[in-house]
Structure formats: structure tokens, C-alpha cells
Design an enzyme around this catalytic site. Structure first.
Site, short mmCIF file in Angstrom:
data_model
loop_
_atom_site.label_atom_id
_atom_site.label_comp_id
_atom_site.label_asym_id
_atom_site.label_seq_id
_atom_site.Cartn_x
_atom_site.Cartn_y
_atom_site.Cartn_z
CB ALA A 174 -12.61 3.42 4.81
CB THR A 175 -11.18 7.25 8.45
OG1 THR A 175 -10.43 7.45 7.24
CG2 THR A 175 -10.33 7.68 9.63
CG ASN A 182 -3.68 3.48 -0.25
OD1 ASN A 182 -3.45 2.48 0.42
ND2 ASN A 182 -3.15 4.66 0.03
CD GLN A 199 -8.09 3.07 -3.04
OE1 GLN A 199 -8.57 3.05 -4.18
NE2 GLN A 199 -7.90 4.20 -2.38
CB SER A 214 -14.94 4.52 1.48
OG SER A 214 -15.17 5.85 1.78
CB ALA A 215 -20.08 5.92 -0.90
CG HIS A 216 -14.81 9.13 -0.98
ND1 HIS A 216 -13.57 9.54 -1.41
CD2 HIS A 216 -14.60 8.59 0.26
CE1 HIS A 216 -12.66 9.29 -0.48
NE2 HIS A 216 -13.26 8.70 0.55
CB CYS A 261 3.08 17.76 2.02
SG CYS A 261 4.00 19.28 1.99
N1 PLP Z 1 -8.24 2.74 3.46
C1 PLP Z 1 -7.73 2.88 2.23
C2 PLP Z 1 -7.00 1.74 1.60
C3 PLP Z 1 -7.90 4.08 1.54
O1 PLP Z 1 -7.39 4.21 0.31
C4 PLP Z 1 -8.60 5.14 2.17
C5 PLP Z 1 -8.74 6.43 1.50
O2 PLP Z 1 -7.85 6.94 0.86
C6 PLP Z 1 -9.12 4.93 3.47
C7 PLP Z 1 -8.91 3.72 4.06
C8 PLP Z 1 -9.91 6.01 4.17
O3 PLP Z 1 -11.17 6.12 3.54
P1 PLP Z 1 -12.25 7.22 3.92
O4 PLP Z 1 -11.93 8.41 3.05
O5 PLP Z 1 -13.57 6.63 3.56
O6 PLP Z 1 -12.15 7.52 5.36
#
Ligand code: PLP
Length: 390
Positions: free
Chosen positions: A73-74, A153, A181, A201-203, A322
Site C-alpha cells: 500500500a505504501t 487503521n 484495512q 496489501s496482502a499482509h 515513538c
Molecule cells: N494504509 C493503511 C490504512 C495501513 O493501515 C497501512 C499499514 O499499516 C498502510 C497504508 C501501509 O501498508 P503497507 O504495509 O502495505 O505499505
């Protein structure tokens, strides 16, 4: 590790055994480069990528041509926001987003602000809701993109994505939905929801890490998103780099196999009912539509970090980041009007289909005991009990 109760599934999920088993052959038996089409191993690798693309398209009810694989996703967020900004400046430089978006969105947009983007950050109410009338009012002919996530999230709050998509369509600007999410927890039919661009995102859905999919709707006038990574021309030149075949296979296997029943929500509700009977404990965004697996709970007058340290058997999370050894309160909770103290006292519990009734019962006991113990030794709690602070 075995005794750890894992309630941090919005951070990442455990890969499912069947997903892992479908991936393994592509590490050790067929390890071909999927672009090597002059031999059978390469052609087979290419075919399984196309199978995974069909699985993702079927899960979302869209066309295979609308799905592009990348690292997650990033990467999608960076590609889309930067790509649209690069290609649509003749229309305008205005982007609309929300204060409670993921940092990947906010940081990318802040980068563009330094390059001349004009950004409207929509405010939210105490539950994370935006005002849809205000959204519509803010869209001008110069607005090139609206970035609003499907589900938050931290709190699990679900935005009305169908209505947002309808507004963006009506006002002729693109709607990019970060559904990282949402997908895997709630079914989505893209034939019924006119979102222009979406990432997943798959994970987050019991698949492997480092792989994601970007949906870009095919329109009569194609949406121009330039590639972020150029090179060997993979993904029709949209995303270069040798295909990660095992991960793509894993994403396909994970996304077609998602059970949607009430079990997780019932467990989440049991957790909430038990913990909210404790004094000075409340749940963020409780009264609105939320992801079934997520709860964000404030244990007032303590530090969430202390509560988590007292419960090493639990894998939990706080929304705070943090930075240089000190904790910053969650930007999401602050945007919802939560005080800094309450934000720092908030813990996120995120369940998965692997969470059991026994684990939730154990979590309730562990948190209750830890909370009582921390508060017994806390001067702040004593001040509160004496009525000297609210
Ligand atoms: N967008 C949201 C709402 C997320 O919760 C996350 C991951 O925590 C991301 C984007 C980023 O996802 P990725 O780990 O696939 O880059």
C-alpha cells in the site's frame, strides 16, 4: 512465542498455511523469472501471475486489466498521489484528504505541498466522521484528487465510501481510496462502488508481506498515473522490477479465501463489553460503523505503554509513534478531539480469524489485573479519585 496472544492484526497478520503452501513451489521448484517467456518454467510463472490477477479481480469484481501488482500500500499511495499530481497540473493542484489518514498518505501529500500542491485537510468529528456536504463544497474545478481511506487503521471507523465515490464522480475529480484495512474484513464490489483508484496489501489479509495490488478503473478517458519505478517494463511499463512470483501467488490465494462471518465481531464485542465495565474506560468511535475486528480503548489516567509493558503475554498496539524515545500521541485520536492524555492512554486491539474465545477471556483477565495494579500505585489515579483532576 506460542503463548503470545496476538491482537495486533491491523499491523500485520499471520500467513495462512494454505496460502503459504501455494507459494512454496515458486521458491524452490519453479523459480523462473516470469518475464522469461522463451522457456516453459518462465511461461508457467507468468501464467500463475495472471491467475493471481484474476483472483484479485474476482474478489473485487473488477477487470483483470485494472489490477497492477507492486510491493504494497505504501508504494501504491506514493505512485497514485505523485502520479496524479504530476499529470493533472493543467487541471489544477488541489488535493483533498482527511486529518485521520494513514501517515503514508499524509506524508506523501506533505511532500507535494512543498512542490506547490494546495491541500484541504478535512476535519473529523469525535468519531472520525467527515461532513460529506463540506467535502462536496470543497471540490472545485481545480481539485485533481480526493484521498479518503475506507477504514481507519486505529479506530476501525468506516467512511461512507460509496457516497464519497458518488460525490467525486458528480464533481468530476478522482477518488483514491486506501482500502488497506478494509479489504479482507468487509467484502467490496467495485462494480457497485464507483471508486476510481484503490489500494490493498496482502499482509493485512493473511497473505505475505511486501506485495499489494493497485486498482485503476478503466475509463473512456484513461486515468493517467505515471509509474513510480521504471526499468524493465513489467506490468505494461507501469511498475518495473522482476516479478515476485511467490508473493503474487500468495496474494491471489489469500484474497479468494476470506470468510466473512460474525465470529470476529462477537469476540471483539465480548472484549469491549467486559473491559468497558471497568472505571474510566471508554471505546473510541463505538457508536459508528467500524471494522469488526478492531477496538480502540482508552484506559484513562494511565499510560498505554505501561499497560502493554505489564502484559507481555499480549501483542497489542497504541496509535502513538515513538519519536526519539518519547511517545507522540496518535494524530488520529487528536484529530477526533481526544485529549493528549487520553490519546496516550489508548490501546488498539485488533483481532483476526485466528483469535479464539479463550484468548479473549485471557486478555480480559490480564488487562483487568494490570489496570488495577497500575492504578493502585498511580499518584494521578489517586488525584482523580480525590476529585482533584477530572
Ligand atoms: N494504509 C493503511 C490504512 C495501513 O493501515 C497501512 C499499514 O499499516 C498502510 C497504508 C501501509 O501498508 P503497507 O504495509 O502495505 O505499505
Amino acid at each position: 512465542m506460542k503463548d503470545l496472544i496476538y491482537l495486533d492484526n491491523n499491523a500485520t497478520t499471520r500467513i495462512m498455511d494454505d496460502v503459504w503452501n501455494t507459494m512454496v513451489p515458486y521458491f524452490i521448484h519453479n523459480y523462473a523469472n516470469a518475464s522469461s517467456l522463451y522457456h516453459s518454467m518462465g511461461r508457467e510463472a507468468n501464467a500463475v501471475i495472471e491467475k493471481a490477477r484474476t483472483q484479485v479481480a474476482q474478489a473485487l469484481n473488477c477487470q483483470t486489466k485494472e489490477i497492477f501488482f507492486n510491493s504494497g500500500a505504501t508504494e501504491s499511495i506514493n505512485t497514485v498521489i505523485k502520479g496524479i499530481f504530476k499529470n493533472y497540473q493543467s487541471k489544477g493542484k488541489h488535493i483533498i484528504t482527511v486529518r485521520t489518514e494513514h501517515k503514508a498518505v499524509l506524508t506523501t501529500i506533505q511532500d507535494l505541498e512543498r512542490q506547490g500542491a494546495v491541500v484541504t485537510y478535512l476535519e473529523v468529528d469525535h468519531s472520525g466522521k467527515i461532513d460529506l456536504t463540506l467535502l462536496e463544497d470543497h471540490i472545485t474545478p481545480e481539485t485533481i484528487l480526493v484521498c479518503i481511506m475506507a477504514a481507519n487503521n486505529e479506530t476501525g471507523y468506516i467512511h461512507p465510501i460509496k457516497e464519497i465515490a458518488a460525490i467525486c464522480n458528480r464533481k468530476d475529480c478522482f477518488y483514491f481510496c486506501d482500502a488497506t484495512q478494509y479489504i479482507g474484513k468487509i467484502p467490496l464490489d467495485l462494480a457497485q462502488t464507483p471508486i476510481d483508484i484503490l489500494c490493498l496489501s496482502a499482509h493485512k489479509l493473511h497473505g505475505p508481506k511486501g506485495i499489494g495490488a493497485l486498482f485503476i478503473r478503466r475509463k473512456s478517458k484513461p486515468i493517467q498515473v505515471s509509474p513510480l519505478i521504471v526499468g524493465g517494463g513489467q506490468e505494461h511499463g507501469f511498475r518495473a522490477g522482476t516479478y515476485n512470483v511467490p508473493n503474487i501467488v500468495g496474494l491471489g490465494a489469500a484474497i479468494i479465501n476470506i470468510p466473512h462471518d460474525d465470529t470476529i465481531m462477537q469476540l471483539r464485542n465480548n472484549l469491549e463489553s467486559a473491559l468497558s465495565t471497568l472505571p474510566e474506560v471508554y471505546i473510541h468511535a463505538k457508536e459508528v460503523s467500524r471494522l469488526p475486528n478492531t477496538t480502540s480503548i482508552c484506559f484513562r489516567h494511565i499510560l498505554a505503554s505501561e499497560l502493554m509493558t505489564h502484559c507481555p503475554q499480549l501483542a497489542l498496539s497504541s496509535g502513538s509513534a515513538c519519536v526519539s524515545g518519547t511517545r507522540d500521541p496518535s494524530h488520529v485520536l487528536l484529530a477526533m478531539g481526544v485529549s493528549k492524555e487520553d490519546a496516550l492512554a489508548t490501546v488498539r486491539f485488533s483481532l483476526s480469524r485466528l483469535t479464539t474465545t479463550e484468548e479473549i477471556a485471557a486478555t480480559i483477565s490480564l488487562i483487568t489485573e494490570a489496570l488495577i495494579k497500575i492504578r493502585q500505585n498511580s499518584p494521578i489515579w489517586q488525584l482523580f479519585q480525590a476529585g482533584l483532576i477530572t
